[in-house]
Design a protein around this motif. Structure first.
Motif, PDB file in Angstrom:
ATOM      1  N   PHE A 105      31.205 -27.769  34.648  1.00  0.00           N
ATOM      2  CA  PHE A 105      31.762 -26.414  34.728  1.00  0.00           C
ATOM      3  C   PHE A 105      32.753 -26.318  35.883  1.00  0.00           C
ATOM      4  N   ASP A 106      33.637 -25.317  35.795  1.00  0.00           N
ATOM      5  CA  ASP A 106      34.503 -24.955  36.916  1.00  0.00           C
ATOM      6  C   ASP A 106      33.797 -23.893  37.761  1.00  0.00           C
ATOM      7  N   ILE A 107      33.498 -22.756  37.115  1.00  0.00           N
ATOM      8  CA  ILE A 107      32.708 -21.682  37.728  1.00  0.00           C
ATOM      9  C   ILE A 107      31.626 -21.311  36.731  1.00  0.00           C
ATOM     10  N   ILE A 108      30.440 -21.067  37.227  1.00  0.00           N
ATOM     11  CA  ILE A 108      29.345 -20.701  36.321  1.00  0.00           C
ATOM     12  C   ILE A 108      28.628 -19.475  36.869  1.00  0.00           C
ATOM     13  N   LEU A 109      28.322 -18.550  35.977  1.00  0.00           N
ATOM     14  CA  LEU A 109      27.656 -17.304  36.347  1.00  0.00           C
ATOM     15  C   LEU A 109      26.184 -17.385  35.964  1.00  0.00           C
ATOM     16  N   GLY A 110      25.328 -17.253  36.939  1.00  0.00           N
ATOM     17  CA  GLY A 110      23.887 -17.303  36.677  1.00  0.00           C
ATOM     18  C   GLY A 110      23.158 -16.295  37.531  1.00  0.00           C
ATOM     19  N   GLY A 111      21.870 -16.304  37.443  1.00  0.00           N
ATOM     20  CA  GLY A 111      21.049 -15.407  38.255  1.00  0.00           C
ATOM     21  C   GLY A 111      19.826 -16.140  38.753  1.00  0.00           C
ATOM     22  N   TRP A 112      19.145 -15.522  39.703  1.00  0.00           N
ATOM     23  CA  TRP A 112      17.949 -16.142  40.252  1.00  0.00           C
ATOM     24  C   TRP A 112      16.975 -15.055  40.673  1.00  0.00           C
ATOM     25  N   GLY A 113      15.709 -15.281  40.385  1.00  0.00           N
ATOM     26  CA  GLY A 113      14.674 -14.352  40.800  1.00  0.00           C
ATOM     27  C   GLY A 113      13.548 -15.093  41.483  1.00  0.00           C
ATOM     28  N   ALA A 114      13.033 -14.510  42.538  1.00  0.00           N
ATOM     29  CA  ALA A 114      11.934 -15.138  43.274  1.00  0.00           C
ATOM     30  C   ALA A 114      10.602 -14.840  42.594  1.00  0.00           C
ATOM     31  N   ILE A 115       9.648 -15.739  42.781  1.00  0.00           N
ATOM     32  CA  ILE A 115       8.303 -15.516  42.247  1.00  0.00           C
ATOM     33  C   ILE A 115       7.346 -15.060  43.349  1.00  0.00           C
ATOM     34  N   LEU A 116       7.800 -15.125  44.598  1.00  0.00           N
ATOM     35  CA  LEU A 116       7.014 -14.661  45.749  1.00  0.00           C
ATOM     36  C   LEU A 116       7.943 -13.884  46.679  1.00  0.00           C
ATOM     37  N   PRO A 117       7.423 -12.886  47.406  1.00  0.00           N
ATOM     38  CA  PRO A 117       8.258 -12.155  48.363  1.00  0.00           C
ATOM     39  C   PRO A 117       8.498 -12.986  49.618  1.00  0.00           C
ATOM     40  N   ASP A 118       9.295 -14.027  49.475  1.00  0.00           N
ATOM     41  CA  ASP A 118       9.551 -14.978  50.547  1.00  0.00           C
ATOM     42  C   ASP A 118      10.999 -15.428  50.420  1.00  0.00           C
ATOM     43  N   ALA A 119      11.771 -15.311  51.495  1.00  0.00           N
ATOM     44  CA  ALA A 119      13.189 -15.671  51.450  1.00  0.00           C
ATOM     45  C   ALA A 119      13.406 -17.111  51.012  1.00  0.00           C
ATOM     46  N   ILE A 120      12.450 -17.995  51.288  1.00  0.00           N
ATOM     47  CA  ILE A 120      12.608 -19.402  50.933  1.00  0.00           C
ATOM     48  C   ILE A 120      12.721 -19.573  49.422  1.00  0.00           C
ATOM     49  N   ASN A 121      12.118 -18.656  48.646  1.00  0.00           N
ATOM     50  CA  ASN A 121      12.191 -18.720  47.185  1.00  0.00           C
ATOM     51  C   ASN A 121      13.621 -18.579  46.673  1.00  0.00           C
ATOM     52  N   LEU A 122      14.469 -17.926  47.444  1.00  0.00           N
ATOM     53  CA  LEU A 122      15.875 -17.800  47.094  1.00  0.00           C
ATOM     54  C   LEU A 122      16.701 -18.906  47.743  1.00  0.00           C
ATOM     55  N   LEU A 123      16.535 -19.065  49.041  1.00  0.00           N
ATOM     56  CA  LEU A 123      17.382 -19.984  49.795  1.00  0.00           C
ATOM     57  C   LEU A 123      17.213 -21.433  49.365  1.00  0.00           C
TER      58      LEU A 123
END
Length: 214
Positions: A105-123
């Motif tokens: 891909f050149d640019i790709i649009l996606g999303g992400w959701g955490a399963i725990l209230p912890d910043a590490i789940n995103l980062l």
């Protein structure tokens, strides 16, 4: 009701157990809307590449929300950047995931959701060893900070908190990804319905203590 992202970890997601501070407040804002600066950088890129026109594919899912968002991105980029053409490629989600994981891909649009209230789940998706790091973005300092947050500082909340703040700062300053917005939902609810618990992760709605007031 969705909110434009000023960073990766959203507000009202996780708080410091000692200070009560919201992670997003401690981190501060990294992303601002500055089309004039963006145009200057784009013109500099064209000059460096010795190109007058640039054509890029934007891959996104084929559901209605993704189509609307990708069309908006296409319009904003093409309207602001002279010589830029964005081709929209809306495909089924599974195909989009496959292209992301293969780097096709050149640019790709996606999303992400955490399963725990912890910043590490995103980062952690920008840890170079993570499966979903589709960029692939790699920064040894970010890897070390995230690994420290999950290992040597796992039982030191303040050190771990700082590890995650520092990791997000680096990855956003280097544009390891570009957060666009944090999703929200709108609901109609009878005002007589009381004590419904709403969570940002996992089971969204808890009705165990809910009741209807007379």
């Amino acid at each position: 009701g969705s909110i434009a992202a000023a960073a990766f970890v959203p507000h009202d997601f996780v708080s410091n157990a000692d200070t009560g501070n919201d992670f997003a407040d401690d981190a501060g804002d990294f992303l601002t809307y500055d089309p004039e600066k963006a145009k200057t950088l784009f013109d500099a890129a064209k000059e460096e590449l010795n190109m007058d026109k640039i054509e890029i594919d934007l891959i996104a899912d084929d559901d209605e929300t993704s189509k609307v968002v990708s069309q908006y991105i296409q319009g904003e980029l093409q309207n602001n950047f002279d010589g830029l053409k964005i081709n929209l490629v809306n495909i089924p989600k599974n195909n989009r995931i496959e292209k992301g994981q293969s780097g096709d891909f050149d640019i790709i649009l996606g999303g992400w959701g955490a399963i725990l209230p912890d910043a590490i789940n995103l980062l952690d998706i920008l840890n170079s060893e993570t499966t979903f790091n589709n960029g692939p973005y790699k920064n040894e300092k970010v890897d070390q900070l995230l690994n420290d947050a999950e290992t040597v500082n796992a039982n030191d909340p303040n050190a771990r908190w700082q590890n995650m703040l520092d990791a997000q700062k680096i990855m956003l300053e280097e544009y390891g990804l570009i957060p666009l917005y944090h999703t929200a939902e709108a609901h109609l609810r009878n005002p007589k319905l009381k004590d419904v618990e709403i969570h940002s992760v996992s089971g969204r709605y808890d009705y165990r203590r809910a009741y209807v007031a007379e």
